[in-house]
Write a protein that holds these residues in place. Structure first.
Motif, short mmCIF file in Angstrom:
data_model
loop_
_atom_site.label_atom_id
_atom_site.label_comp_id
_atom_site.label_asym_id
_atom_site.label_seq_id
_atom_site.Cartn_x
_atom_site.Cartn_y
_atom_site.Cartn_z
N SER A 89 36.34 47.90 38.89
CA SER A 89 37.86 47.86 39.53
C SER A 89 38.27 46.57 39.88
O SER A 89 39.34 45.88 39.94
N ALA A 90 37.30 46.04 40.47
CA ALA A 90 37.47 44.57 41.22
C ALA A 90 37.59 43.56 40.25
O ALA A 90 38.42 42.72 40.52
N LEU A 91 36.75 43.68 39.15
CA LEU A 91 37.25 42.62 38.25
C LEU A 91 38.69 42.70 37.38
O LEU A 91 39.42 41.80 36.97
N MET A 92 38.90 43.97 37.16
CA MET A 92 40.32 44.26 36.67
C MET A 92 41.19 43.97 37.55
O MET A 92 42.41 43.18 37.23
N ILE A 93 41.21 44.14 38.89
CA ILE A 93 42.25 43.62 39.85
C ILE A 93 42.23 41.98 39.77
O ILE A 93 43.28 41.20 39.74
N LEU A 94 41.11 41.30 39.60
CA LEU A 94 41.00 39.98 39.63
C LEU A 94 41.73 39.39 38.61
O LEU A 94 42.57 38.15 38.40
N ARG A 95 41.52 40.13 37.13
CA ARG A 95 42.03 39.74 36.13
C ARG A 95 43.65 39.73 36.16
O ARG A 95 44.62 38.97 35.50
#
Length: 64
Positions: A7-13
């Motif tokens: 979820s952190a990677l999705m938010i950063l994308r």
């Protein structure tokens, strides 16, 4: 990877795309106070000529 990292990677994308959309939406709102700062920048519409056609239409469309 665990769920938190995913979820952190999705938010950063999504963050750059969200920032671009918010910038595009906020640009006109932020430009309005700058236009109002100068009293000489008033844009007025030209005055409409009164031709009197409305009265002629009113009289001609009445049913007798």
């Amino acid at each position: 990877m665990n769920r938190t990292a995913t979820s952190a990677l999705m938010i950063l994308r999504l963050l750059p795309r969200t920032a671009l959309i918010l910038t595009l939406l906020a640009a006109p709102v932020l430009a309005v106070p700058m236009m109002r700062a100068d009293p000489g920048s008033t844009i007025e519409a030209p005055a409409l000529k009164k031709t009197g056609v409305g009265f002629v239409l009113l009289v001609s469309l009445q049913r007798g």
